[in-house]
Scaffold this motif. Structure first.
Motif, PDB file in Angstrom:
ATOM      1  N   LEU A   1      -8.719   7.671  12.458  1.00 32.67           N
ATOM      2  CA  LEU A   1      -7.422   7.139  12.066  1.00 32.67           C
ATOM      3  C   LEU A   1      -6.417   7.478  13.161  1.00 32.67           C
ATOM      4  N   ALA A   2      -5.271   6.795  13.127  1.00 30.77           N
ATOM      5  CA  ALA A   2      -4.188   7.084  14.075  1.00 30.77           C
ATOM      6  C   ALA A   2      -3.062   7.805  13.349  1.00 30.77           C
ATOM      7  N   ILE A   3      -2.379   8.689  14.053  1.00 26.26           N
ATOM      8  CA  ILE A   3      -1.214   9.379  13.508  1.00 26.26           C
ATOM      9  C   ILE A   3       0.042   8.755  14.098  1.00 26.26           C
ATOM     10  N   HIS A   4       0.983   8.389  13.224  1.00 23.44           N
ATOM     11  CA  HIS A   4       2.232   7.747  13.655  1.00 23.44           C
ATOM     12  C   HIS A   4       3.413   8.628  13.241  1.00 23.44           C
ATOM     13  N   PRO A   5       3.903   9.491  14.147  1.00 23.07           N
ATOM     14  CA  PRO A   5       5.058  10.325  13.807  1.00 23.07           C
ATOM     15  C   PRO A   5       6.333   9.481  13.687  1.00 23.07           C
ATOM     16  N   VAL A   6       7.133   9.778  12.661  1.00 26.63           N
ATOM     17  CA  VAL A   6       8.405   9.075  12.461  1.00 26.63           C
ATOM     18  C   VAL A   6       9.484  10.105  12.148  1.00 26.63           C
ATOM     19  N   GLN A   7      10.721   9.671  12.299  1.00 23.69           N
ATOM     20  CA  GLN A   7      11.864  10.513  11.964  1.00 23.69           C
ATOM     21  C   GLN A   7      12.629  10.001  10.758  1.00 23.69           C
ATOM     22  N   SER A   8      12.228   8.852  10.243  1.00 25.49           N
ATOM     23  CA  SER A   8      12.848   8.303   9.038  1.00 25.49           C
ATOM     24  C   SER A   8      11.832   7.425   8.332  1.00 25.49           C
ATOM     25  N   VAL A   9      12.066   7.183   7.045  1.00 26.84           N
ATOM     26  CA  VAL A   9      11.165   6.327   6.274  1.00 26.84           C
ATOM     27  C   VAL A   9      11.156   4.913   6.840  1.00 26.84           C
ATOM     28  N   ALA A  10      12.296   4.478   7.335  1.00 27.04           N
ATOM     29  CA  ALA A  10      12.403   3.108   7.856  1.00 27.04           C
ATOM     30  C   ALA A  10      11.468   2.857   9.035  1.00 27.04           C
ATOM     31  N   GLU A  11      11.070   3.904   9.757  1.00 23.65           N
ATOM     32  CA  GLU A  11      10.204   3.745  10.917  1.00 23.65           C
ATOM     33  C   GLU A  11       8.721   3.627  10.546  1.00 23.65           C
ATOM     34  N   ALA A  12       8.384   3.913   9.298  1.00 21.05           N
ATOM     35  CA  ALA A  12       6.979   3.928   8.898  1.00 21.05           C
ATOM     36  C   ALA A  12       6.387   2.522   8.883  1.00 21.05           C
ATOM     37  N   GLN A  13       5.103   2.431   9.175  1.00 18.89           N
ATOM     38  CA  GLN A  13       4.409   1.139   9.223  1.00 18.89           C
ATOM     39  C   GLN A  13       3.683   0.829   7.921  1.00 18.89           C
ATOM     40  N   PHE A  14       3.190   1.854   7.235  1.00 22.48           N
ATOM     41  CA  PHE A  14       2.480   1.706   5.959  1.00 22.48           C
ATOM     42  C   PHE A  14       1.326   0.721   6.050  1.00 22.48           C
ATOM     43  N   LYS A  15       0.437   0.944   6.993  1.00 25.42           N
ATOM     44  CA  LYS A  15      -0.744   0.098   7.109  1.00 25.42           C
ATOM     45  C   LYS A  15      -1.989   0.970   7.179  1.00 25.42           C
ATOM     46  N   HIS A  16      -3.025   0.535   6.511  1.00 24.01           N
ATOM     47  CA  HIS A  16      -4.262   1.294   6.493  1.00 24.01           C
ATOM     48  C   HIS A  16      -4.818   1.452   7.909  1.00 24.01           C
ATOM     49  N   GLY A  17      -5.276   2.655   8.207  1.00 23.19           N
ATOM     50  CA  GLY A  17      -5.770   2.963   9.543  1.00 23.19           C
ATOM     51  C   GLY A  17      -4.804   3.795  10.347  1.00 23.19           C
ATOM     52  N   THR A  18      -3.543   3.835   9.894  1.00 21.11           N
ATOM     53  CA  THR A  18      -2.510   4.639  10.544  1.00 21.11           C
ATOM     54  C   THR A  18      -1.833   5.510   9.501  1.00 21.11           C
ATOM     55  N   ILE A  19      -1.728   6.795   9.776  1.00 23.11           N
ATOM     56  CA  ILE A  19      -1.040   7.705   8.858  1.00 23.11           C
ATOM     57  C   ILE A  19       0.368   7.941   9.376  1.00 23.11           C
ATOM     58  N   ASP A  20       1.344   7.508   8.598  1.00 24.78           N
ATOM     59  CA  ASP A  20       2.743   7.772   8.937  1.00 24.78           C
ATOM     60  C   ASP A  20       3.089   9.197   8.518  1.00 24.78           C
ATOM     61  N   VAL A  21       3.699   9.966   9.406  1.00 26.35           N
ATOM     62  CA  VAL A  21       4.101  11.329   9.075  1.00 26.35           C
ATOM     63  C   VAL A  21       5.533  11.565   9.508  1.00 26.35           C
ATOM     64  N   LEU A  22       6.363  11.960   8.562  1.00 33.50           N
ATOM     65  CA  LEU A  22       7.718  12.399   8.887  1.00 33.50           C
ATOM     66  C   LEU A  22       7.566  13.777   9.522  1.00 33.50           C
ATOM     67  N   ASP A  23       7.675  13.828  10.834  1.00 36.59           N
ATOM     68  CA  ASP A  23       7.267  14.996  11.610  1.00 36.59           C
ATOM     69  C   ASP A  23       8.396  16.013  11.716  1.00 36.59           C
ATOM     70  N   LEU A  24       8.261  17.130  10.987  1.00 38.06           N
ATOM     71  CA  LEU A  24       9.270  18.184  11.067  1.00 38.06           C
ATOM     72  C   LEU A  24       8.998  19.142  12.224  1.00 38.06           C
ATOM     73  N   ASP A  25       7.792  19.098  12.799  1.00 34.17           N
ATOM     74  CA  ASP A  25       7.453  19.836  14.022  1.00 34.17           C
ATOM     75  C   ASP A  25       7.842  21.306  13.911  1.00 34.17           C
ATOM     76  N   LEU A  26       7.260  21.987  12.929  1.00 32.93           N
ATOM     77  CA  LEU A  26       7.614  23.378  12.669  1.00 32.93           C
ATOM     78  C   LEU A  26       6.548  24.381  13.079  1.00 32.93           C
ATOM     79  N   LEU A  27       5.331  23.920  13.353  1.00 30.88           N
ATOM     80  CA  LEU A  27       4.214  24.843  13.526  1.00 30.88           C
ATOM     81  C   LEU A  27       3.583  24.739  14.910  1.00 30.88           C
ATOM     82  N   PRO A  28       3.014  25.831  15.407  1.00 36.47           N
ATOM     83  CA  PRO A  28       2.303  25.791  16.691  1.00 36.47           C
ATOM     84  C   PRO A  28       0.968  25.073  16.528  1.00 36.47           C
ATOM     85  N   ALA A  29       0.520  24.436  17.571  1.00 33.74           N
ATOM     86  CA  ALA A  29      -0.738  23.684  17.516  1.00 33.74           C
ATOM     87  C   ALA A  29      -1.930  24.587  17.256  1.00 33.74           C
TER      88      ALA A  29
END
Length: 331
Positions: free
Chosen positions: A55-83
């Motif tokens: 699957l693909a990961i699609h980072p977004v900063q708002s709900v409006a940016e999300a694609q909502f299509k199967h095969g891609t996971i939209d994530v509202l990325d808060l970027d809080l944790l180390p890799a």
């Protein structure tokens, strides 16, 4: 229109990211809702590697940016944790992040950007280390929505249970039960099932003591003092509620279909039967939040012992997403 479901990642050192990725492989999820993960994109990327999921990961900063299509996971990325966050270890970083994911989901729900919240599990010790001294998800949700009258409801395909008390010691739990609390939870149970399509839901209340006190032989009259007045008040309003019944037989009766909801007096009284009857497809639902906010959750923990090993199953997460869809208000 399909509801937008905010899926919080929970404690990323546990199995949350893995079960989210596995659940969102299912095309049926996208046919019935718009799933938006609220968490850290890098943790989902790691989960893709662990689960060997294409699957693909699609980072977004708002709900409006999300694609909502199967095969891609939209994530509202808060970027809080180390890799390189270690799997299976309690950490203040992961505990704080789990709290922030949930707080963000409540913000989105209040704004109407998402219609339901579905939560992956958090770790209470990590939550406390991160500076958030709550017993669990339910209490955080209540605090951030200024809700006083709420309860935890657990469901499996054959059993529904709502709780008078949850995360407190047994002695404190029994002391905290009052006729008003009994009435409030019975009414929450009735109203929740009524909105879900039950015309006249049948509700049964567990006793506190063995054999529901056996007419005063066991305990100090807790059933008569703490439960019976609340049951009578609800019944006088037309709610189909009976009890208190001995818990050792009531769950069997409910499981075979005699009742639509059981009211449990304390945490283990309600949790143990649910987990015996359906831990893999059990769902935890917070009932009574202000603003009509819907929250569902998996009915299991962070499973630190198997995190990062591609062992965790997604059945409970899928069940929780389906419940979030069913309970979401129509736009």
């Amino acid at each position: 229109m399909k509801p937008t479901i905010g899926i919080t990642m929970g404690d990323a050192a546990g199995i949350g990211p893995e079960i989210i990725v596995k659940a969102l492989k299912e095309e049926d999820v996208y046919r019935t809702c718009n799933p938006l993960v609220i968490g850290d994109a890098k943790m989902l990327e790691r989960a893709l590697n662990v689960t060997r999921t294409q699957l693909a990961i699609h980072p977004v900063q708002s709900v409006a940016e999300a694609q909502f299509k199967h095969g891609t996971i939209d994530v509202l990325d808060l970027d809080l944790l180390p890799a390189d966050l270690p799997f299976g270890q309690v950490s203040a970083e992961a505990g704080n992040a789990a709290y922030q994911y949930l707080a963000k989901s409540i913000e989105l729900a209040k704004a109407g950007d998402i219609q339901s919240i579905c939560t992956a599990p958090l770790n209470k010790e990590a939550l406390h280390l991160g500076g958030h001294l709550y017993p669990g998800h339910t209490e955080i949700l209540a605090a951030l929505t200024d809700t006083e009258d709420f309860s935890m409801m657990l469901t499996t395909p054959n059993l529904r249970v709502i709780h008078l008390t949850t995360h407190m010691g047994l002695i404190a739990a029994i002391e905290s039960i009052t006729p008003d609390r009994t009435y409030t939870v019975v009414k929450l149970a009735h109203d929740t099932l009524n909105k879900a399509g039950f015309d006249k839901p049948r509700i049964a209340v567990c006793g506190i003591n063995p054999h529901a006190g056996e007419n005063g032989l066991f305990g100090n009259g807790e059933e008569e003092e703490k439960l019976a007045p609340g049951i009578a008040r609800a019944a006088a309003e037309g709610i189909d509620v009976t009890g208190p019944y001995p818990a050792d037989t009531l769950f069997f009766r409910a499981g075979r279909g005699d009742f639509d909801m059981v009211v449990a007096c304390y945490h283990d009284q309600g949790h143990a039967p649910i987990k015996v009857m359906g831990i893999e497809d059990g769902v935890n639902i917070t009932v009574g939040l202000k603003g009509g906010i819907i929250r569902t959750s998996v009915d299991h923990g962070t499973a630190f012992d198997i995190a990062g090993k591609n062992i965790a199953g997604e059945a409970s997460m899928l069940a929780a997403i389906r419940s979030a869809i069913e309970l979401a208000p129509k736009r």
